[in-house]
Structure formats: structure tokens, C-alpha cells
Enzyme design. Structure first.
Site, PDB file in Angstrom:
ATOM      1  CD  GLU A  91     -79.920  53.357 -16.405  1.00  0.00           C
ATOM      2  OE1 GLU A  91     -80.524  52.392 -16.918  1.00  0.00           O
ATOM      3  OE2 GLU A  91     -79.864  54.482 -16.916  1.00  0.00           O
ATOM      4  CD  GLU A 108     -78.794  44.705 -12.380  1.00  0.00           C
ATOM      5  OE1 GLU A 108     -79.626  44.277 -11.543  1.00  0.00           O
ATOM      6  OE2 GLU A 108     -78.821  44.414 -13.596  1.00  0.00           O
ATOM      7  CB  SER A 135     -76.533  45.341  -7.441  1.00  0.00           C
ATOM      8  OG  SER A 135     -77.525  45.965  -8.240  1.00  0.00           O
ATOM      9  CB  CYS A 151     -78.426  48.983 -10.325  1.00  0.00           C
ATOM     10  SG  CYS A 151     -79.042  49.174  -8.632  1.00  0.00           S
ATOM     11  CB  SER A 170     -81.438  43.729  -3.560  1.00  0.00           C
ATOM     12  OG  SER A 170     -81.342  44.827  -4.447  1.00  0.00           O
ATOM     13  CG  HIS A 207     -80.273  43.240  -7.928  1.00  0.00           C
ATOM     14  ND1 HIS A 207     -80.061  43.452  -6.593  1.00  0.00           N
ATOM     15  CD2 HIS A 207     -79.270  42.416  -8.343  1.00  0.00           C
ATOM     16  CE1 HIS A 207     -78.972  42.806  -6.213  1.00  0.00           C
ATOM     17  NE2 HIS A 207     -78.468  42.169  -7.254  1.00  0.00           N
TER      18      HIS A 207
END
Length: 546
Positions: free
Chosen positions: A40, A43, A102, A116, A405, A436
């Protein structure tokens, strides 16, 4: 493994009165971070203000506010969120934490937390309020340990936002739906407002915002616990709305400069996404490493490679065949010059051989070293270049087998002047950006967020957007510009109209949606774009606006 236990000195815990927090050091958090399950990308973003500006900190919190809180305290809060600290950039005005999921930015007067994956960001909010109260000295409501109620600092403003999830069924409470998130926030704050911006059956963005000096929701009484609490209704915004041209009260100087640009990109070009795979990044690093080594060797040869023998005053040359004659002059070797690299270089004009060079292990494994290589090679380091921002610092990390990141801390050109905490252009002296990337094709996603004011960087917002999307070449992306409302005058509206027109013409993309909304003290502009040659069909929604 992430520790999800409640910290022992968290006053909402029965074990609050014994023990001190103990966390593993940062290096352990970076061992074998595998992004295979970080499906996923979109964020969750939380921004909590405890005062209107660093200059407006209450007496007990000044002068450093939240920056006085120890890194270990923040780390144990992040355990509740289910992420770890990888590294920290410490600066005068902001500390930038790069996380396993993140980023977090700590200013004296506010905190920005962005996570995230399946992190539980909102579960960290009660602890953030407690830390602000007990560790940073902000005004607060006292704890009620017998009732399991923690101390809570009063807030100036709270913002929570996110894009629609791709895989909402994988989220953990309270993030399984926007409705659940709103309920959670309503239990903490009075008078919050919830919005869904965009198409219910298309790309959309959620926002929860409190007004200035928002009141905390009073602790529940036994009678109230049995009553249904009125839920904040989400306002749906899908048609263009324009802010009325009315005079507003001049905002606080800090708020007047508050400006956030967020670019959320999906369906990344697969070739561009390969830049963020460890194998590809390592290959780039290897090429650059050996190229620099060859250039260094060539420069050494050119500067030291040939030495005239007459400079020697010894009885013999390096090969033992140069002697002094009776007049003190040298008798040269059969060749006029001696090449000091003769025995070590197969090509005196610049060797192309990599024999003897060892490729560093850190350029073959995940971590900060390869992260730096990627930030430079892909062009992210040039968004705010060191030629204009010589004191800027970028902290980047590349994951296994892929994923990236980065945090950037961007001091204003010229730095702070006259002890005011302002740059030479009058803006706040330090800002940030964060990037990210989840590059896997089945869930490709990248985000870019910054609060560097457009007027400071010397580039139009549209130019920054074009630079960023040029790196990833997404099939579609959205841009959210969230900025404090300036005092209204004819000139500011003219400038805004000009900027707006430029944003409607991003090279290689067509704008599909544009929504303007007038919030309490802020203007919000949401735009959604698709690439001119995009044939990918409808967006993968995952989460449908309710």
C-alpha cells in the site's frame, strides 16, 4: 520485530509508573528491510500544530518546543504506529526522521508524520499529545490515570489526509475506512470537518481539519459512554468551487507562509520505476564507481606521469642508469624521460583497466549509500539543487528488493539572518521535502511532498511538478496545493490566476479534474492528470468514496 506494547511510562497504561523506555538502536532497524509486503503505497499524513509559529511557543514550551523531546521518546511513539527510525537529520529548525515506512518532521511548534503500508498512524496521536504535554511543556489537560486517560496537550490545528487506498481490506483499525478514521478523530477533537475531494468513483483525496485552537473532546462520563456521539459528516467536493473574494483577517505570519505541495503518482512507467530496484541501482553505482576510479587514475597520470631526468641530482636514476658527468650534468638514459607509471599502467594516457579495484559492498546492498546514488542519478537531488541551496541535505534509503525513501532538509538561501529564524528572503529558514516510491508494477506508486515556498525556490510550482513527474512518468497523478489564505487584494488574485493557468498545462499530460475549495483560513486546490498517451483504463480504486 516491531514492539507494539504500550510504553511503560505512557499514562494511559496500568504500568505507567515503573520502568523507562528502551529501544533498539537505529542500525538494527535497517537490517533486512524487505519491501515485498509494502503493497500500500498511498500514505496517511498527519500534521499537528501546537502553536501558530515557533515564535509563539508558550512559556513552558520555549524556546525549542517539540525539538526538546528525545529521539528515544519519539521512537517508542512510533512503535505504536508500527514503524522504525532509520536515520535522522538534525537542523536548527527541524529534525527529519527517515522511517521504515515513510517520514516524520519535528519542528518546535508542530509535527508532521507520514506513513504508508498497513501502519496504524492514528494510534500514535494520543501519545503525540501526551509527549507534547509532558516532555515539551505545552498547555494540556491533566492525566486521569485511574480512568486510563492520558495527559493531552491542547492543539492549535490538526490536519489528517490521504489518498484513497488501493487495498483497504488489508488495513488495520482505525484505518479500515474513512468513516472509521473520522470517528477516531471526532473522539479526540471537537468541531472537526471531514472532506472527500474528487470523484467518488474515481481518484479522490480525503481531508480532516480542525479550526484554530481546536478543543479536545472532553473525557467520556459513564452516562455519555452509553450515548451515541454525533459523527462529523464528510462533505463531498467534486465540482469546481471558487473562494469568494472577501477580505479575510490577516493570518499569523507563520500561517501566511504555510504552503504544502503534494504530488501522488500511480501507474509508474516501468522503465522509470526500475531505477528504484536494488539490482538496477547497484549496476548504476558500479558504473559510476569504476568511471570515477578511471578518471582519478587518468588525472594522476597526467599530473605525475612524466618526470624529466635532468631534475635528478643523484648518482643514479630510478632504474640505476643515469650518472653525473664530470661537469655535474646528467647523462640521460637512452630515453629522455622516465614514466613513473610504466610498471603499473598499461595505457599511459589513462588506464581503462579495473584490475585491483574492489567494488564496495555497501553499493550492492540496501541502505543509505545506494539511496544516495539513486537520489542523484534519478534527478531528485536536482529539485532543490545545492547550487542554490548549498546547505541542503538529503537522507535517502533504498530497500530490498526495491523501494525508496528520502527526506530533504532545505535551509533558505542565505540561512537565518539577525537571529530571526528567517532566511535572507524573509521566509522561514528551513523547509523539507520527502519522497517515497513503491515501484512494483502491480501497485506502483510514488509521492513527493514539500513545504518549500514557491517564491523561495525561484521556480513556478508547475516547473517543480514537471521535474518530479519527469522522473517517474506516471500514467496518472494528482496534485494538491494547500496554502494559508493571504490577505485578499487584486494583485494576489492576479498572481494566483496566472499560477493556476500554468498548472493546467503540465507537459505530456492532460488535466482531467480541477477542484478549488475555500477552507477555514486555507485555500485548497486539487488537480488530477493523465498522461497524453495513457491507455491504462480506469483507475484502480480499491476504496470507493462512501
Amino acid at each position: 520485530m516491531v514492539n507494539i506494547e504500550i510504553p511503560k511510562h505512557y499514562t494511559a497504561s496500568p504500568s505507567s509508573y515503573s520502568g523507562t523506555p528502551h529501544l533498539t538502536i537505529n542500525r538494527e532497524a535497517t537490517i533486512d528491510l524487505d519491501s515485498s509486503n509494502a503493497f500500500e503505497g498511498p500514505e496517511k499524513l498527519l500534521e499537528v500544530w501546537f502553536s501558530s509559529s515557533p515564535a509563539d511557543l508558550p512559556g513552558a514550551a520555549g524556546p525549542t518546543g517539540l525539538k526538546a523531546v528525545s529521539a528515544d521518546t519519539w521512537k517508542e511513539m512510533l512503535d505504536l504506529v508500527n514503524c522504525k527510525v532509520l536515520s535522522v537529520i538534525v537542523s536548527e529548525h527541524v529534525d527529519a526522521y527517515l522511517l521504515s515506512e515513510s517520514s516524520m518532521f519535528v519542528f518546535p511548534h508542530k509535527l508532521v508524520l507520514k506513513t504508508c503500508g498497513t501502519t496504524t498512524l492514528l494510534l500514535g496521536l494520543p501519545r503525540i499529545l501526551e509527549i507534547a504535554a509532558l516532555d515539551a511543556g505545552f498547555p494540556h489537560i491533566a492525566a486521569q490515570p485511574t480512568r486510563g486517560i492520558a495527559a493531552q496537550a491542547s492543539t492549535f490545528r490538526v490536519f489528517y489526509s490521504r489518498k484513497n487506498f488501493l487495498y483497504p481490506d488489508q488495513q488495520r483499525a482505525p484505518h479500515r475506512s474513512w468513516r472509521d478514521e473520522v470517528r477516531f478523530l471526532d473522539k479526540m477533537f471537537l468541531g472537526g470537518s471531514a472532506y472527500m475531494i474528487g470523484k467518488m468513483n474515481g481518484e479522490h483525496w480525503y481531508l480532516y481539519i480542525t479550526g484554530p485552537n481546536a478543543l479536545l473532546t472532553p473525557p467520556s462520563t459513564p452516562d455519555r459512554e452509553r450515548m451515541d456521539i454525533m459523527e462529523t459528516q464528510t462533505k463531498f467536493i467534486s465540482a469546481p468551487q471558487h473562494a469568494p473574494q472577501q477580505l479575510m483577517t490577516a493570518p499569523n505570519p507563520e500561517e501566511a507562509q504555510d504552503e504544502t505541495l503534494e504530488i501522488l503518482m500511480t501507474d509508474l512507467d516501468e522503465r522509470s520505476a526500475r531505477q528504484f530496484y536494488l539490482d538496477d541501482a547497484s549496476a548504476v553505482a558500479e558504473g559510476r564507481y569504476f568511471q570515477k576510479a578511471r578518471e582519478a587514475r587518468k588525472n594522476a597520470i597526467q599530473s605525475l606521469g612524466v618526470i624529466p631526468e635532468e631534475k635528478f641530482s643523484t648518482a643514479s636514476s630510478l632504474d640505476g642508469s643515469t650518472l653525473l658527468n664530470s661537469n655535474g650534468n646528467t647523462r640521460a638514459h637512452s630515453e629522455a624521460d622516465f614514466d613513473v607509471f610504466e610498471q603499473t599502467s598499461s595505457d599511459h594516457s589513462g588506464s581503462s583497466s579495473d584490475d585491483g579495484l574492489t567494488f564496495p559492498e555497501e553499493l550492492t546492498t540496501e541502505g543509505h549509500t545506494l539511496g544516495t546514488v539513486v537520489s542523484e542519478s534519478c534527478g531528485l537531488a536536482d529539485v532543490y539543487p545545492t547550487s542554490k541551496y548549498p546547505d541542503a541535505r538529503i537522507d535517502a534509503y533504498l530497500f530490498t528488493p526495491c523501494g525508496f525513501s528520502a527526506n530533504g532538509v532545505i535551509p533558505a538561501p542565505g540561512g537565518a539572518v539577525n537571529g530571526t529564524g528567517k532566511g535572507s528572503d524573509g521566509s522561514n529558514a528551513t523547509h523539507y521535502f520527502t519522497v517515497h516510491v513503491t515501484p512494483e508494477p502491480q501497485c506502483s506508486y510514488a509521492s513527493f511532498e514539500t513545504n518549500v515556498p514557491a517564491r523561495q525556490c525561484g521556480r513556478e510550482t508547475a516547473e517543480v511538478v514537471e521535474h518530479v513527474v519527469g522522473i517517474f512518468k506516471p500514467g496518472r497523478f494528482s496534485v494538491t496545493i494547500f496554502e494559508a489564505k493571504p490577505t485578499v487584494d487584486e494583485a494576489s488574485y492576479g498572481q494566483a490566476a496566472k499560477r493556476s493557468c500554468r498548472m493546467d498545462s503540465i507537459k505530456g499530460y492532460r488535466r482531467v479534474d480541477r477542484i478549488v475549495h475555500d477552507l477555514d483560513g486555507y485555500d485548497l486546490v486539487f488537480r488530477y492528470y493523465e498522461r497524453d498517451d495513457w491507455k491504462g483504463g480506469k483507475p484502480r480504486l480499491g476504496e470507493i468514496g462512501y
